[in-house]
Write an enzyme that holds these catalytic residues in place. Structure first.
Site, PDB file in Angstrom:
ATOM      1  N   GLY A   1     -30.634 -27.981  29.570  1.00 37.92           N
ATOM      2  CA  GLY A   1     -30.964 -26.632  29.147  1.00 37.92           C
ATOM      3  C   GLY A   1     -32.368 -26.526  28.590  1.00 37.92           C
ATOM      4  O   GLY A   1     -33.319 -27.127  29.110  1.00 37.92           O
ATOM      5  N   CYS A   2     -32.505 -25.772  27.503  1.00 31.68           N
ATOM      6  CA  CYS A   2     -33.826 -25.514  26.927  1.00 31.68           C
ATOM      7  C   CYS A   2     -34.503 -26.768  26.388  1.00 31.68           C
ATOM      8  O   CYS A   2     -35.719 -26.773  26.196  1.00 31.68           O
ATOM      9  CB  CYS A   2     -33.712 -24.477  25.810  1.00 31.68           C
ATOM     10  SG  CYS A   2     -33.317 -22.805  26.407  1.00 31.68           S
ATOM     11  N   ALA A   3     -33.756 -27.814  26.124  1.00 34.71           N
ATOM     12  CA  ALA A   3     -34.349 -29.070  25.652  1.00 34.71           C
ATOM     13  C   ALA A   3     -34.931 -29.893  26.787  1.00 34.71           C
ATOM     14  O   ALA A   3     -35.568 -30.928  26.552  1.00 34.71           O
ATOM     15  CB  ALA A   3     -33.305 -29.900  24.901  1.00 34.71           C
ATOM     16  N   GLY A   4     -34.751 -29.458  28.039  1.00 38.87           N
ATOM     17  CA  GLY A   4     -35.079 -30.280  29.189  1.00 38.87           C
ATOM     18  C   GLY A   4     -36.534 -30.629  29.350  1.00 38.87           C
ATOM     19  O   GLY A   4     -36.856 -31.693  29.893  1.00 38.87           O
TER      20      GLY A   4
END
Length: 353
Positions: free
Chosen positions: A144-147
């Site tokens: 997700g956004c941490a990718g």
């Protein structure tokens, strides 16, 4: 924290955006027409289109495409076509920036969580990029956004473990494909006001001179936080999970997590010249500034990326890094992002150019 025993150079960085530009005012008006009669709380939530901090976004499909009901076949076809195009654009630009060709790549890491592709995106892009048949492929789903931050940490670890190998990281997210007309929730309205599409790529190696060196990477996952962020797999596509508590959670917990991650590399918060953060939304940006002890407004690159592109999930923090690089990267920076898990990912970068 994974401290680099062998220096890993960040040779290049590039971004790519799809062709369709969505002005926030136009999106807000379309959402009002579609939602106000079927979602009783829409008018009370409509202010999010003004407070999200987004002016424009880019999408793989024109706005009209999103105004019709779509199921898995339509969404998957759009993901494969748009995702591969963005993948190739970002990868070609990153390789050119490093003075390399597709045939020079030894390992390719693909980060994407907004669609399902088997074979994965890099396999579909191999011929267009001229990748060798023996290139090692590492597709990663679910960050997700941490990718962007987690993917950069993974790519640097692979480069360190394979001296002289050229590692290409590409992250592609098409968040707009989660837009839905049915089964609306408050999270869907927020996502409609916030998310866009984009891609970013970078080249890493232990040989060569780049604009920065990856000094360390780290992750920290909090227990019992699976319901804060993620996807619901539903009959007509992916439904967003986006808890209202994210800004408050970040404000309360990120500082302690960052202290722990930095301590493993024998560093403190005060050693870091600039934090480069994933701009999840305006409230998240403000929470990050508060948690990390920054004056409100200091995360200027983050606000600019959010305004011009929206939240593109994983690539967004690499867009921030690209702006920081062009403006003049600080001597010691930490790239950081929050994502499903609930997880904080970080990469420490030391300027070399």
């Amino acid at each position: 924290m994974n401290r680099a025993a062998v220096p890993v150079a960040l040779l290049s960085l590039a971004t790519a955006s799809p062709p369709h530009i969505l002005a926030q005012d136009d999106v807000a008006e379309a959402a009002r027409r579609l939602f106000q009669d079927r979602f009783p709380q829409f008018e009370r939530m409509a202010g999010v289109f003004k407070t999200a901090g987004v002016r424009t976004r880019q999408s793989v499909q024109p706005m009209e495409w999103y105004l019709e009901p779509r199921g898995w076949p339509d969404r998957t076809a759009a993901y494969l076509e748009g995702g591969v195009d963005l993948f190739v654009q970002a990868a070609e630009r990153a390789l050119a920036g490093a003075g390399l060709r597709g045939a020079d790549v030894d390992i390719i890491v693909t980060v994407s969580s907004t669609g399902i592709a088997t074979p994965s995106l890099e396999a579909r892009a191999m011929a267009r990029l001229g990748l060798r048949p023996d290139v090692r492929r590492v597709p990663v789903f679910g960050l997700g956004c941490a990718g962007g931050a987690a993917g950069l940490g993974l790519a640097s670890a692979l480069a360190r473990a394979s001296p002289r190998a050229v590692v290409l990281l590409v992250t592609v997210e098409l968040c707009s494909l989660a837009f839905r007309l049915e089964d609306l929730s408050k999270a869907d309205i927020v996502a409609t006001a916030l998310f866009g599409d984009g891609a970013a790529a970078c080249v890493l190696a232990t040989d060569g001179e780049g604009f920065a060196e990856v000094e360390a990477s780290a992750e920290r996952t909090w227990p019992d936080t699976l319901d804060i962020m993620g996807w619901r797999v539903e009959s007509n596509g992916l439904g967003v999970i986006l808890a209202r508590s994210i800004p408050a959670f970040a404000k309360q917990h990120l500082r302690a997590a960052m202290v722990c991650m930095l301590a493993a590399n024998r560093q403190e918060l005060g050693d870091i010249d600039r934090f480069l953060c994933h701009p999840g939304g305006m409230k998240v940006i403000e929470a990050l500034e508060s948690s990390l002890g920054m004056p409100q407004g200091q995360l200027d690159h983050e606000r600019e990326v959010l305004a011009d592109h929206g939240n593109m999930s994983a690539p967004t923090v690499l867009f921030v890094l690209d702006r920081a690089r062009r403006a003049g990267l600080s001597h010691l920076s930490v790239l950081t992002a929050l994502g499903p898990g609930f997880t904080a990912s970080s990469v420490t970068l030391r300027r070399t150019a």
